[in-house]
Design a protein around this motif. Structure first.
Motif, short mmCIF file in Angstrom:
data_model
loop_
_atom_site.label_atom_id
_atom_site.label_comp_id
_atom_site.label_asym_id
_atom_site.label_seq_id
_atom_site.Cartn_x
_atom_site.Cartn_y
_atom_site.Cartn_z
N GLY A 131 0.75 -1.14 0.05
CA GLY A 131 0.09 -0.11 0.01
C GLY A 131 0.73 1.19 0.02
N ALA A 132 2.23 1.18 -0.09
CA ALA A 132 3.08 2.38 -0.03
C ALA A 132 3.01 2.93 -1.67
N THR A 133 3.35 4.13 -1.74
CA THR A 133 3.88 4.73 -2.98
C THR A 133 5.12 4.49 -3.16
N VAL A 134 5.45 3.58 -4.14
CA VAL A 134 6.95 3.43 -4.30
C VAL A 134 7.43 3.95 -5.75
N VAL A 135 8.81 4.39 -5.59
CA VAL A 135 9.31 5.07 -6.46
C VAL A 135 10.53 4.09 -7.10
N PRO A 136 10.36 3.37 -8.19
CA PRO A 136 11.50 2.51 -8.38
C PRO A 136 12.45 3.42 -9.50
N CYS A 137 13.74 3.49 -9.03
CA CYS A 137 14.79 4.40 -9.69
C CYS A 137 16.00 3.63 -10.02
N ASP A 138 16.40 3.96 -11.27
CA ASP A 138 17.75 3.17 -11.87
C ASP A 138 18.42 4.09 -12.79
N PHE A 139 19.65 4.01 -13.09
CA PHE A 139 20.27 4.82 -14.34
C PHE A 139 20.47 4.21 -15.39
N SER A 140 20.04 2.79 -15.46
CA SER A 140 20.15 2.02 -16.88
C SER A 140 18.69 2.11 -17.57
N LEU A 141 18.80 2.91 -18.66
CA LEU A 141 17.61 2.94 -19.39
C LEU A 141 17.14 1.62 -19.87
N GLY A 142 17.73 0.78 -20.23
CA GLY A 142 17.53 -0.89 -20.81
C GLY A 142 16.90 -1.42 -19.64
N MET A 143 17.29 -1.25 -18.62
CA MET A 143 16.46 -1.83 -17.43
C MET A 143 14.98 -1.35 -17.29
N LEU A 144 15.02 -0.01 -17.22
CA LEU A 144 13.83 0.58 -17.06
C LEU A 144 12.85 0.63 -18.03
N LEU A 145 13.25 0.48 -19.30
CA LEU A 145 12.55 0.14 -20.41
C LEU A 145 11.76 -1.36 -20.28
N GLU A 146 12.90 -2.37 -19.89
CA GLU A 146 12.11 -3.71 -19.68
C GLU A 146 11.11 -3.77 -18.73
N GLY A 147 11.49 -2.97 -17.38
CA GLY A 147 10.49 -2.83 -16.43
C GLY A 147 9.19 -2.27 -17.01
N LYS A 148 9.20 -1.23 -17.66
CA LYS A 148 7.94 -0.72 -18.12
C LYS A 148 7.09 -1.50 -18.84
N ARG A 149 7.84 -2.41 -19.85
CA ARG A 149 6.99 -3.37 -20.85
C ARG A 149 6.31 -4.36 -20.02
N ARG A 150 7.02 -4.89 -18.75
CA ARG A 150 6.55 -5.97 -17.81
C ARG A 150 5.63 -5.38 -16.84
N ARG A 151 5.79 -4.15 -16.47
CA ARG A 151 5.00 -3.47 -15.23
C ARG A 151 4.56 -2.13 -15.25
N PRO A 152 3.73 -1.82 -16.37
CA PRO A 152 3.51 -0.64 -16.65
C PRO A 152 3.07 0.40 -15.69
N GLU A 153 2.32 -0.13 -14.50
CA GLU A 153 1.60 0.52 -13.37
C GLU A 153 2.75 1.18 -12.85
N LEU A 154 4.32 0.64 -12.62
CA LEU A 154 4.98 1.11 -11.68
C LEU A 154 5.49 2.57 -12.19
N ALA A 155 5.65 3.51 -11.19
CA ALA A 155 6.41 4.90 -11.88
C ALA A 155 7.89 4.79 -11.91
N LEU A 156 8.34 4.15 -12.89
CA LEU A 156 9.85 3.73 -13.00
C LEU A 156 10.26 5.09 -13.36
N THR A 157 11.51 5.18 -12.55
CA THR A 157 12.10 6.98 -12.81
C THR A 157 13.61 6.56 -13.16
N ALA A 158 14.24 7.54 -14.00
CA ALA A 158 15.78 7.37 -14.41
C ALA A 158 16.37 8.19 -13.44
N GLY A 159 17.49 7.92 -12.77
CA GLY A 159 18.11 8.59 -11.80
C GLY A 159 19.54 8.11 -11.32
N ASP A 160 20.53 8.99 -11.07
CA ASP A 160 21.88 8.84 -10.71
C ASP A 160 21.94 8.53 -9.02
#
Length: 230
Positions: A73-102
């Motif tokens: 029930g938390a608001t989770v912000v998944p953050c990563d600096f690999s755009l390839g990982m984020l794109l794969e994550g968005k394809r699998r789990r579009p409901e997550l607020a995946l965010t690019a960041g260092d």
């Protein structure tokens, strides 16, 4: 194929994870002999996310590690600096607020999160101490940090076997499963060069975290460190 080195140039590390994004979760399960799922469960329990809280999940990759926080029930912000990982994550789990960041320059305001966590990502950051300070900055006073990272097995005979596995068995296994087996040579090297449990605890304390403690998982192959923002 991209392979990072131990000076951990950000563009090299990001490109390496881009290369392995599609099969990264599978590789984790195979190379950890199934232990990675138990480690994720331990992290979720340590974070103990509650409804209405904001949780920052750093080095979240495809977002697998973020799912327990969302389920709580938390608001989770998944953050990563690999755009390839984020794109794969968005394809699998579009409901997550995946965010690019260092991790050393987080794109978030001060005191924005109730909890910050990073699993198996801190040792890939070029400046882990800067990352720990940034994690402190974006956590509210009284908030918590959970760091799950490879560490040093506590039983000396097992430590020897484990080191042999890392340097001799892991690369051949990676060649049969991974699209970029060279990345897992870096993985083995980075684990061997990472500080032990007490060493990481000291780094957390120097970054400003209080009430720092750890517990070992799988005999110290992995350690779960915790701290609180004063």
């Amino acid at each position: 194929m991209t392979r990072a080195t131990l000076d951990k140039q950000p563009h090299e590390v990001a490109a390496m994870f881009d290369d392995v994004a599609a099969r990264y979760d599978l590789m984790n399960d195979v190379l950890s002999l199934g232990q990675s799922r138990l480690w994720r469960t331990a992290v979720a329990r340590a974070v103990a996310a509650r409804p209405g809280e904001r949780v920052l999940d750093l080095a979240a990759g495809t977002g697998t590690s973020s799912l327990p926080f969302a389920a709580a029930g938390a608001t989770v912000v998944p953050c990563d600096f690999s755009l390839g990982m984020l794109l794969e994550g968005k394809r699998r789990r579009p409901e997550l607020a995946l965010t690019a960041g260092d991790a050393t320059r987080l794109p978030f305001a001060d005191d924005a999160f109730d909890a910050v966590t990073i699993s198996f990502g801190l040792r890939n950051v070029q400046d882990p101490d800067a990352a720990l300070r940034e994690m402190l900055r974006v956590t509210r006073p009284g908030g918590r940090v959970v760091v799950c990272e490879f560490s040093r097995p506590t039983w000396a005979p097992f430590r020897t076997v484990y080191t042999e596995y890392l340097m001799r068995a892991l690369p051949p296994v990676a060649r049969t499963v991974s699209s970029n087996p060279a990345a897992y040579v870096y993985l083995a090297e980075s684990i061997r060069s990472w500080p032990d449990q007490a060493g990481l605890a000291a780094r957390l304390q120097r970054a400003g975290w209080s009430r720092v403690a750890w517990r070992n998982l799988t005999g110290g192959v992995v350690a779960l460190h915790r701290g609180t923002k004063p």
